[in-house]
Design an enzyme around this catalytic site. Structure first.
Site, PDB file in Angstrom:
ATOM      1  N   ASP A   1      -5.965  39.436  64.393  1.00 18.83           N
ATOM      2  CA  ASP A   1      -6.724  38.772  64.519  1.00 18.83           C
ATOM      3  C   ASP A   1      -7.585  37.848  65.761  1.00 18.83           C
ATOM      4  OD1 ASP A   1      -8.542  36.883  63.993  1.00 18.83           O
ATOM      5  OD2 ASP A   1      -7.426  35.739  61.936  1.00 18.83           O
TER       6      ASP A   1
ATOM      7  N   SER B   1     -20.795  42.019  75.681  1.00 17.57           N
ATOM      8  CA  SER B   1     -21.650  40.564  75.778  1.00 17.57           C
ATOM      9  C   SER B   1     -22.851  41.385  75.042  1.00 17.57           C
ATOM     10  CB  SER B   1     -22.004  40.802  77.475  1.00 17.57           C
ATOM     11  OG  SER B   1     -22.452  41.443  78.436  1.00 17.57           O
TER      12      SER B   1
ATOM     13  N   VAL C   1     -28.912  47.887  67.985  1.00 19.31           N
ATOM     14  CA  VAL C   1     -28.021  48.155  68.056  1.00 19.31           C
ATOM     15  C   VAL C   1     -28.692  49.001  66.553  1.00 19.31           C
ATOM     16  CG1 VAL C   1     -26.390  49.473  68.020  1.00 19.31           C
ATOM     17  CG2 VAL C   1     -26.844  48.178  69.809  1.00 19.31           C
TER      18      VAL C   1
HETATM   19  N1  LIG Z   1     -24.870  45.269  66.806  1.00 23.14           N
HETATM   20  C1  LIG Z   1     -26.481  45.601  67.903  1.00 23.14           C
HETATM   21  O1  LIG Z   1     -26.767  45.408  67.637  1.00 23.14           O
HETATM   22  C2  LIG Z   1     -25.636  44.141  69.194  1.00 23.14           C
HETATM   23  C3  LIG Z   1     -26.286  43.691  70.190  1.00 23.14           C
HETATM   24  C4  LIG Z   1     -25.581  43.399  71.586  1.00 23.14           C
HETATM   25  C5  LIG Z   1     -24.528  43.225  70.717  1.00 23.14           C
HETATM   26  N2  LIG Z   1     -23.974  43.569  70.306  1.00 23.14           N
HETATM   27  C6  LIG Z   1     -21.992  43.016  70.182  1.00 23.14           C
HETATM   28  O2  LIG Z   1     -21.741  44.440  70.108  1.00 23.14           O
HETATM   29  C7  LIG Z   1     -20.391  44.083  69.514  1.00 23.14           C
HETATM   30  C8  LIG Z   1     -20.148  44.641  67.853  1.00 23.14           C
HETATM   31  O3  LIG Z   1     -21.558  44.763  67.434  1.00 23.14           O
HETATM   32  P1  LIG Z   1     -21.265  45.949  66.684  1.00 23.14           P
HETATM   33  O4  LIG Z   1     -22.631  45.242  65.560  1.00 23.14           O
HETATM   34  O5  LIG Z   1     -20.728  47.084  66.426  1.00 23.14           O
HETATM   35  O6  LIG Z   1     -20.385  45.366  64.849  1.00 23.14           O
HETATM   36  P2  LIG Z   1     -19.899  45.472  63.821  1.00 23.14           P
HETATM   37  O7  LIG Z   1     -20.124  46.557  63.468  1.00 23.14           O
HETATM   38  O8  LIG Z   1     -19.807  43.849  62.889  1.00 23.14           O
HETATM   39  O9  LIG Z   1     -18.289  45.107  64.339  1.00 23.14           O
HETATM   40  C9  LIG Z   1     -17.260  43.991  64.576  1.00 23.14           C
HETATM   41  C10 LIG Z   1     -15.494  44.607  64.315  1.00 23.14           C
HETATM   42  O10 LIG Z   1     -15.659  42.794  64.850  1.00 23.14           O
HETATM   43  C11 LIG Z   1     -14.202  43.107  63.942  1.00 23.14           C
HETATM   44  N3  LIG Z   1     -13.647  41.921  64.467  1.00 23.14           N
HETATM   45  C12 LIG Z   1     -14.473  40.273  63.572  1.00 23.14           C
HETATM   46  N4  LIG Z   1     -13.671  39.117  64.368  1.00 23.14           N
HETATM   47  C13 LIG Z   1     -12.792  39.970  64.366  1.00 23.14           C
HETATM   48  C14 LIG Z   1     -11.531  38.571  65.215  1.00 23.14           C
HETATM   49  N5  LIG Z   1     -11.503  37.879  65.238  1.00 23.14           N
HETATM   50  N6  LIG Z   1     -10.290  39.325  65.391  1.00 23.14           N
HETATM   51  C15 LIG Z   1     -10.191  40.683  65.168  1.00 23.14           C
HETATM   52  N7  LIG Z   1     -11.457  41.532  64.697  1.00 23.14           N
HETATM   53  C16 LIG Z   1     -12.494  41.302  64.383  1.00 23.14           C
HETATM   54  C17 LIG Z   1     -14.404  43.395  62.475  1.00 23.14           C
HETATM   55  O11 LIG Z   1     -13.054  43.921  61.860  1.00 23.14           O
HETATM   56  P3  LIG Z   1     -12.524  42.847  60.954  1.00 23.14           P
HETATM   57  O12 LIG Z   1     -14.046  41.922  60.095  1.00 23.14           O
HETATM   58  O13 LIG Z   1     -11.446  44.395  60.500  1.00 23.14           O
HETATM   59  O14 LIG Z   1     -12.368  41.632  61.515  1.00 23.14           O
HETATM   60  C18 LIG Z   1     -15.626  44.727  63.052  1.00 23.14           C
HETATM   61  O15 LIG Z   1     -14.857  46.049  62.485  1.00 23.14           O
HETATM   62  C19 LIG Z   1     -20.480  42.552  69.089  1.00 23.14           C
HETATM   63  O16 LIG Z   1     -19.660  41.656  69.989  1.00 23.14           O
HETATM   64  C20 LIG Z   1     -21.496  41.974  69.129  1.00 23.14           C
HETATM   65  O17 LIG Z   1     -21.866  41.084  69.791  1.00 23.14           O
HETATM   66  C21 LIG Z   1     -24.275  44.197  68.756  1.00 23.14           C
END
Ligand SMILES: NC(=O)c1ccc[n+]([C@@H]2O[C@H](COP(=O)([O-])OP(=O)(O)OC[C@H]3O[C@@H](n4cnc5c(N)ncnc54)[C@H](OP(=O)(O)O)[C@@H]3O)[C@@H](O)[C@H]2O)c1
Length: 234
Positions: free
Chosen positions: A59, A132, A177
């Site tokens: 965490d 970021s 994304v």
């Molecule tokens: N998707 C987009 O459009 C987009 C755009 C710009 C930037 N981003 C950035 O890219 C990153 C990934 O995005 P995503 O859409 O791929 O996210 P996602 O699928 O929601 O995955 C996020 C991961 O973070 C883990 N997580 C959350 N809180 C945590 C904690 N306290 N400790 C450990 N693990 C934790 C979650 O797993 P658990 O719940 O099991 O902990 C999950 O596996 C993020 O930083 C997001 O802000 C995404």
């Protein structure tokens, strides 16, 4: 190959962009450890990733959990920090300060803690990659917190590239994304945002993941922000 047999830790590796990074690192011959809070999603991801991957819980919001996690990991080569916070989208004047603090606590301070404890265990020719987001360079109403959080992450990483050298420190800044191809079933909000993307579509998680792989493998890149956004930040 630069990543063959390297030990790579992907925090946030069970879903989304993190899962795509884990898959690509395995394809490149690395040993991959995915980590996050939920045992269930880690197990489900392990089944899909197949041999060569392992999983452990951490965490990023809990200092002791992060410290213990890296002690269990031991020395390793590359770290990707790809954790997502619940993002407040209210305008500045209507925002709830508790929600703002909670978002920073996960995304900014979470990565801060991970970097701090990982630094002890990363090999000198290794690297860490922060995440970021393109909001750091755009002024969009309702995105003040997201913009500030992502800009703070990039600023932190730049300084760490100097302080932690020769360990390399970089950032990936994703645009909009979605793992699914663009289709009418996508949420309306995402559909609307596509109009701001010069390439006229959302990015795929695998396209963002390629940036992490490049930054792990290129031994002369540090302190950089790699933007993968279809041109949104133009
Ligand atoms: N998707 C987009 O459009 C987009 C755009 C710009 C930037 N981003 C950035 O890219 C990153 C990934 O995005 P995503 O859409 O791929 O996210 P996602 O699928 O929601 O995955 C996020 C991961 O973070 C883990 N997580 C959350 N809180 C945590 C904690 N306290 N400790 C450990 N693990 C934790 C979650 O797993 P658990 O719940 O099991 O902990 C999950 O596996 C993020 O930083 C997001 O802000 C995404």
């Amino acid at each position: 190959m630069a990543l063959k047999n390297k030990k790579i830790v992907v925090v946030g590796g069970a879903t989304g962009i993190g899962f795509a990074v884990a898959g690509k690192a395995l394809d490149a011959g690395a040993k991959v450890l995915i980590a996050s809070r939920s045992q269930e999603s880690l197990q489900a991801a392990l089944c899909r990733l197949g041999p060569g991957a392992s999983a452990d819980r951490v965490d990023a919001g809990d200092e002791q959990s992060v410290r213990d996690f890296f002690r269990r990991v031991g020395s390793f080569d590359h770290l990707a920090m790809i954790i997502k916070a619940a993002l407040p989208h209210d305008t500045f004047l209507s925002s709830d300060l508790n929600a703002v603090r909670a978002a920073f606590e996960t995304k900014f301070w979470g990565q801060y803690r991970l970097a701090r404890h990982a630094a002890e265990w990363l090999r000198p020719d290794g690297s860490m990659v922060f995440t970021s987001g393109v909001a750091s360079r755009r002024a969009t109403p309702g995105m003040s917190v997201v913009s500030a959080m992502n800009a703070a992450t990039e600023a932190l990483a730049r300084v760490l590239a100097v302080e932690l050298a020769p360990i390399r420190v970089n950032t990936v800044s994703p645009g909009l994304v979605d793992a699914r191809p663009l289709d009418p079933a996508q949420p309306e909000r995402l559909q609307k945002l596509v109009q701001y993307v010069p390439l006229a579509r959302l990015g795929g998680a695998a396209e963002i993941a390629e940036a992490y792989l490049y930054l792990f493998g290129n031994a002369y890149t540090t302190g950089s922000v790699m933007v993968v956004d279809g041109g949104v930040a133009c």
